[in-house]
Design a protein around this motif. Structure first.
Motif, PDB file in Angstrom:
ATOM      1  N   UNK A 181       4.668   9.671 -11.980  1.00  0.00           N
ATOM      2  CA  UNK A 181       4.241  11.068 -11.891  1.00  0.00           C
ATOM      3  C   UNK A 181       3.641  11.563 -13.203  1.00  0.00           C
ATOM      4  N   UNK A 182       4.107  10.988 -14.303  1.00  0.00           N
ATOM      5  CA  UNK A 182       3.592  11.389 -15.619  1.00  0.00           C
ATOM      6  C   UNK A 182       3.342  10.129 -16.436  1.00  0.00           C
ATOM      7  N   UNK A 183       2.400  10.210 -17.396  1.00  0.00           N
ATOM      8  CA  UNK A 183       2.034   9.004 -18.160  1.00  0.00           C
ATOM      9  C   UNK A 183       3.221   8.380 -18.884  1.00  0.00           C
TER      10      UNK A 183
ATOM     11  N   UNK B 272       8.646  -1.328  -7.889  1.00  0.00           N
ATOM     12  CA  UNK B 272       7.881  -1.506  -6.653  1.00  0.00           C
ATOM     13  C   UNK B 272       6.407  -1.165  -6.861  1.00  0.00           C
ATOM     14  N   UNK B 273       6.169  -0.146  -7.689  1.00  0.00           N
ATOM     15  CA  UNK B 273       4.782   0.198  -8.023  1.00  0.00           C
ATOM     16  C   UNK B 273       4.126  -0.960  -8.784  1.00  0.00           C
ATOM     17  N   UNK B 274       4.883  -1.537  -9.709  1.00  0.00           N
ATOM     18  CA  UNK B 274       4.357  -2.660 -10.491  1.00  0.00           C
ATOM     19  C   UNK B 274       4.043  -3.844  -9.576  1.00  0.00           C
ATOM     20  N   UNK B 275       4.963  -4.111  -8.654  1.00  0.00           N
ATOM     21  CA  UNK B 275       4.722  -5.223  -7.727  1.00  0.00           C
ATOM     22  C   UNK B 275       3.464  -4.972  -6.895  1.00  0.00           C
ATOM     23  N   UNK B 276       3.315  -3.728  -6.438  1.00  0.00           N
ATOM     24  CA  UNK B 276       2.130  -3.392  -5.640  1.00  0.00           C
ATOM     25  C   UNK B 276       0.853  -3.656  -6.433  1.00  0.00           C
TER      26      UNK B 276
ATOM     27  N   UNK C 291       0.842  -1.203   0.000  1.00  0.00           N
ATOM     28  CA  UNK C 291       0.000   0.000   0.000  1.00  0.00           C
ATOM     29  C   UNK C 291       0.874   1.249   0.000  1.00  0.00           C
ATOM     30  N   UNK C 292       1.954   1.173   0.751  1.00  0.00           N
ATOM     31  CA  UNK C 292       2.891   2.287   0.817  1.00  0.00           C
ATOM     32  C   UNK C 292       3.573   2.497  -0.541  1.00  0.00           C
ATOM     33  N   UNK C 293       4.033   1.422  -1.144  1.00  0.00           N
ATOM     34  CA  UNK C 293       4.704   1.501  -2.452  1.00  0.00           C
ATOM     35  C   UNK C 293       3.770   2.019  -3.527  1.00  0.00           C
ATOM     36  N   UNK C 294       2.528   1.586  -3.466  1.00  0.00           N
ATOM     37  CA  UNK C 294       1.557   1.976  -4.478  1.00  0.00           C
ATOM     38  C   UNK C 294       1.433   3.502  -4.537  1.00  0.00           C
TER      39      UNK C 294
END
Ligand code: ZN
Length: 203
Positions: free
Chosen positions: A136-138, A145-149, A127-130
């Motif tokens: 920040x931009x498309x 880490x975002x992908x894993x989340x 949740x924190x990583x997400x």
């Protein structure tokens, strides 16, 4: 036979909770009598209880002692009397067999607790990583880490849901999957490392 053993082997925690006025729903959840509970946080199983909010937990004797403000021995005697047990007489065969299986059941319960706490921590990290690593931009290449989340959050939440609300068969299946090849231990070790490197997200 010792009073404590007989009481624990003979009296179902959920049944005792209900007899003593705790309204346990069909998911095994109830309003916790040990803190000011608005949504059911107390998880009552056949052989123990645990509050996810205030952390109270124990077996049927602990529960009774806590509810009636008794010493453990007196709580066990109260249970024996309320449930018409005769600790001096030999135990029925069914209960004796149940007691022999106890170590296996205990092992399963410990694994269940381990899985729950590790998954819960993993969920918090994701949740924190997400939030923290969201692009920040498309045109940004997403942080891994975002992908894993994104991939693992629904999975972790699903597993937690089963551990919390599944029946004993479903929980057993989930625990055995999670402990295969030491998966949950590896995840635990990894979380320890992540905790060491990261500061919690403050917003
Ligand atoms: Zn509580």
């Amino acid at each position: 036979m010792k009073l404590f053993e007989v009481v624990k082997a003979s009296i179902n925690t959920r049944e005792a909770a209900q007899v003593y006025g705790i309204d346990v729903n069909h998911h095994g959840m109830a309003l916790c009598p040990f803190h000011n509970d608005r949504h059911p946080s107390l998880y009552v199983l056949d052989d123990h209880y645990h509050c996810f909010a205030c952390g109270e937990h124990g077996d049927v004797i602990d529960l009774t002692a806590k509810l009636f403000d008794l010493r453990l021995y007196d709580a066990a005697r109260k249970l024996a009397s309320d449930f018409h047990l005769a600790p001096d007489k030999p135990l029925p065969e069914a209960i004796r067999r149940k007691m022999q299986h106890k170590t296996k059941a205990q092992q399963l319960r410990e694994n269940e607790r381990l899985c729950f706490s590790v998954l819960n921590e993993y969920r918090r990290l994701l949740l924190d990583w997400e939030k923290r690593y969201a692009p920040q931009a498309p045109e940004d290449v997403p942080d891994k880490r975002f992908v894993e989340a994104c991939h693992r959050l629904p999975w972790a939440e699903y597993q937690l849901d089963i551990l919390l609300q599944g029946d004993s068969y479903e929980r057993g299946e989930t625990v055995s999957e999670l402990t295969t090849d030491g998966y949950i231990r590896k995840l635990q070790a990894r979380l320890r490392k992540e905790r060491y490197h990261e500061q919690p997200c403050l917003d």
